[in-house]
Scaffold this motif. Sequence first.
Motif, PDB file in Angstrom:
ATOM      1  N   UNK A   7       0.806  -1.231   0.000  1.00  0.00           N
ATOM      2  CA  UNK A   7       0.000   0.000   0.000  1.00  0.00           C
ATOM      3  C   UNK A   7       0.837   1.277   0.000  1.00  0.00           C
ATOM      4  N   UNK A   8       2.136   1.196  -0.194  1.00  0.00           N
ATOM      5  CA  UNK A   8       2.959   2.403  -0.193  1.00  0.00           C
ATOM      6  C   UNK A   8       3.819   2.507  -1.437  1.00  0.00           C
ATOM      7  N   UNK A   9       3.887   3.722  -2.028  1.00  0.00           N
ATOM      8  CA  UNK A   9       4.809   4.004  -3.115  1.00  0.00           C
ATOM      9  C   UNK A   9       5.997   4.790  -2.609  1.00  0.00           C
ATOM     10  N   UNK A  41      14.620  -1.843  -6.935  1.00  0.00           N
ATOM     11  CA  UNK A  41      14.432  -3.272  -6.674  1.00  0.00           C
ATOM     12  C   UNK A  41      13.389  -3.549  -5.594  1.00  0.00           C
ATOM     13  N   UNK A  42      12.419  -2.641  -5.466  1.00  0.00           N
ATOM     14  CA  UNK A  42      11.333  -2.820  -4.515  1.00  0.00           C
ATOM     15  C   UNK A  42      10.083  -3.351  -5.203  1.00  0.00           C
ATOM     16  N   UNK A  43       9.197  -3.906  -4.429  1.00  0.00           N
ATOM     17  CA  UNK A  43       7.854  -4.238  -4.892  1.00  0.00           C
ATOM     18  C   UNK A  43       6.886  -3.333  -4.148  1.00  0.00           C
ATOM     19  N   UNK A  44       6.191  -2.467  -4.896  1.00  0.00           N
ATOM     20  CA  UNK A  44       5.189  -1.564  -4.333  1.00  0.00           C
ATOM     21  C   UNK A  44       3.813  -2.097  -4.729  1.00  0.00           C
ATOM     22  N   UNK A  45       3.149  -2.753  -3.791  1.00  0.00           N
ATOM     23  CA  UNK A  45       1.878  -3.418  -4.071  1.00  0.00           C
ATOM     24  C   UNK A  45       0.717  -2.496  -3.739  1.00  0.00           C
ATOM     25  N   UNK A  46      -0.052  -2.127  -4.759  1.00  0.00           N
ATOM     26  CA  UNK A  46      -1.189  -1.203  -4.619  1.00  0.00           C
ATOM     27  C   UNK A  46      -0.701   0.097  -3.965  1.00  0.00           C
ATOM     28  N   UNK A  47       0.243   0.706  -4.679  1.00  0.00           N
ATOM     29  CA  UNK A  47       1.029   1.815  -4.140  1.00  0.00           C
ATOM     30  C   UNK A  47       0.198   3.078  -3.977  1.00  0.00           C
ATOM     31  N   UNK A  82       5.687  -2.134  -9.569  1.00  0.00           N
ATOM     32  CA  UNK A  82       4.625  -1.367  -8.938  1.00  0.00           C
ATOM     33  C   UNK A  82       3.272  -1.820  -9.469  1.00  0.00           C
ATOM     34  N   UNK A  83       2.373  -2.168  -8.553  1.00  0.00           N
ATOM     35  CA  UNK A  83       1.010  -2.567  -8.924  1.00  0.00           C
ATOM     36  C   UNK A  83       0.074  -1.472  -8.450  1.00  0.00           C
ATOM     37  N   UNK A  84      -0.730  -0.960  -9.365  1.00  0.00           N
ATOM     38  CA  UNK A  84      -1.683   0.097  -9.054  1.00  0.00           C
ATOM     39  C   UNK A  84      -3.092  -0.477  -8.982  1.00  0.00           C
ATOM     40  N   UNK A  85      -3.920   0.096  -8.119  1.00  0.00           N
ATOM     41  CA  UNK A  85      -5.233  -0.484  -7.839  1.00  0.00           C
ATOM     42  C   UNK A  85      -6.257  -0.179  -8.920  1.00  0.00           C
TER      43      UNK A  85
END
Length: 850
Positions: free
Chosen positions: A701-703, A717-723, A750-753
């Motif tokens: 939940x954080x970008x 190299x991060x994974x931002x899930x529903x950022x 990065x995955x956006x909702x």
Amino acid sequence: MRGVVAVMVVVAYVACVSRGQPGEPRRETSQAELIAMLERGHYMQGVGVPADFECAWREAAMKQAKVIQPNLSLDRQKILFDALELGTSGNDGRGHTHGPCEKPWAFEDFKWVPLRPPAQRSTPFPAADDATLLSAKTSDELLSVLRKRPQIAGPVHILLDDGVYRLNETFVLGPEFSDTTVSPSTLQGNVEISGSREFTNLSWKTASGFPAGVWAATLPSDVGSVDALRVNGLRATRARYPNANPEFDQFPIGYITGHTDYLKPIVNMDTTTVAIPLNGSYPTVDTEAWNDTQWGQHYFAGAYRMGFGGSCDKLTPPQSYWCQPDGRTAGGTYFVRTPSGIQNATRYLPHAPYKNGGKDMVLTYWRPGHWFSIMYNTTSGINSTTDDITFATGGFQGAEGHDSGAEWYIENVMEELDAPNEFFFDKDTSTLYFIFNGTGTPPSTVEVPALAELFVLEGGADSPVSDVTFSSLKFTGQRPTYLEPHGLPSAGDWGMERLAAIRAKGSANLTVTNCTFSRLDGNAVLLDGWNRDAVVEKSEFVLLGASAVVLWGYEHMGDGSGGEQPRGTVMDANFCHELGIWQKQSSCFFQAVSAQSTITNNLFFNGPRALVNFNDNFGGGHDLGHNILFNSCRESSDHGAFNSWGRQPYLTDVPGFLSAEPLWSRLHNNFIVANYAADGGCYDNDDGSSWYLEQNNFCVYGGMKSNFEGHTKRSSNNVHAYASVYGDACLNGINQVSNHYAEGYYNNTCILAKANDNYLHLGAVGPINCTDSHSALHTYVGNNRVYAPSAQVSSSFCGKWNSTSWLATGLDRGTTIEDSAAVTSAQIIAWGMAALASPNGPPVPPWSLK
């Protein structure tokens, strides 16, 4: 002062609120918005996040805990399981709903056998071969042994039999106590060190003139106050309105939430101010950021700033960044001030008027926007003529000035004694009143926390207290300290008291290991000024009034090269939860004017504000890695699970030479969840935060936040899930003035909702940095994988370009935007866990060097 030029100006500072200028106040979260975000904290469905993902990250966090703390006890595993709500569905009874997972999991589905099984209770505690062994069985024996210790040469190990050891005064350990260990006599011993005063054989009687259920007992006449009470070892609640259990109830429970008319502040702006340019600090005078142009002056430009006196007289020491006219305080917007009271108070208090007018009432309110809470003793209570409450002692617990408060509550009022487990102490008659939450008469023994500090290590750089170890002890019984003198560390938001259950000033190699800090009413551990290589490890911090571990150093007009700071501190494999019961601006780890800290393998959760707070950019060289942070900001907003500020530059010798540029700090391989009202991104790098490498994190939940005038923060190299960063976004940033100060967002997933959520929203320091040329782009961006419904995202650079035209510029090489329809929660979790297990990369992407 080496490498520093000082400019001192004496001013009578006149406040105004400018609009559209650097000092314009930031928008503050409304009460309705905040409550909605707090409700969202349990369950994100409804904002584009699949229902199964909410359960998936919780399961993954529990499994990751086993990786970073394989020796976690079964009791603590169960606490973690419950905090992750893996076995919960429906309503939690506090206004939050939580959808069911695939099945309500059982603890047995996740628990593991600790890698190192507990030792037998009778196993003697190991001591060094050359240590002199001393023992104690009672509090008096412990004090006798401690006083004897300076006469013994060489290492000493003090072994305590099971029991409660009550200190009747703070014990000060000087350099003569070096090489001392205090522990139980056996590995599984149960030893409690308490600052509480115990009262036994109390004769409880039905209280005359009170409703049924109120009991009364007389305490000795030398008891001047009872600010806190323990009954059967549990925290009782001082009589308050509205009623609440302060340990577990969360805002808005226990607060007067209706509109309140506060009395205007009484402001003294006659201050002495200092502006000291520091060699090498950003930005220098020849950059666009220094100039007051249409782009606005940089809030934190190039100089150390401090104000003395005026409204800062209430602080200890009487000085602050917030009492001078530049930077975040420009235009007077945030100059130190608080409202002076509450108008027509009894209209909010249904049990008023009070017999004694509410004398010695304590009032706590939230600053608007919930940046911090403020406490006051009202002393004279409610004025019988005006019906106003006038504030007296207090108001120093937070920084940014404000003219009005938000939600509030009162305590220490006899007429508000009306709920189980509440107490009131009438100091005029030495009578303790209590509503017992049980059957029969209350217990004949109660405890009153009496000490603000239990142990103080007091040495210096030339003669430190060295190699003191506290091992396998429980610390409790500290009294509330929120009305003790406070200062404002560096230029952060929070006020702080230099008090803690264990405070070290001038120590080397202090070790706190395998201890428990429970139901303290202030800070647990404070490293105050010069301290080197302290270790706090494998300990639990729970139900604290304020913060768990605090580092707070000293500097002199921006010069920290004298070394009067905590350096080389290690906080490893700790278990911290349920804190900030009184002071909401509290963390599991807080540091100000400190350098080279290592915070690793910790489990931090269930806090009202940030779980980790870096108050400034001093020195740098920090390592925050392999931690799990979730359930932060449970009562506050405009913040994150991790928060940092960098409003002041400092000259230090930390890089090995004098410089205002700190070393890189690494924030890496952390599992961070930005739930509840943690709306500032994965890492909330707020005002002026700089020199951070944020790598290989799993951010739920954080970008990436880099849009508040800092620089040199690079996310890779991060994974931002529903950022999200104040709204759905992978990156919310500012293009910088040169590659030396460049920000970065590269090699991330990065995955956006929702469709048309922001991939990047990039502003710039000045107009020259808003062109589509490689020479003007001082943000390392590229090789990102972005997923959104129908592959539809928004992108903005200085208000120009959409996603298609942005990628067509060639400035964001290798980035792809793909449809998220085929992406499952299981895939996202797998990507996140892979990131957590991966090594970190260099500060600059390899392709940028070609």
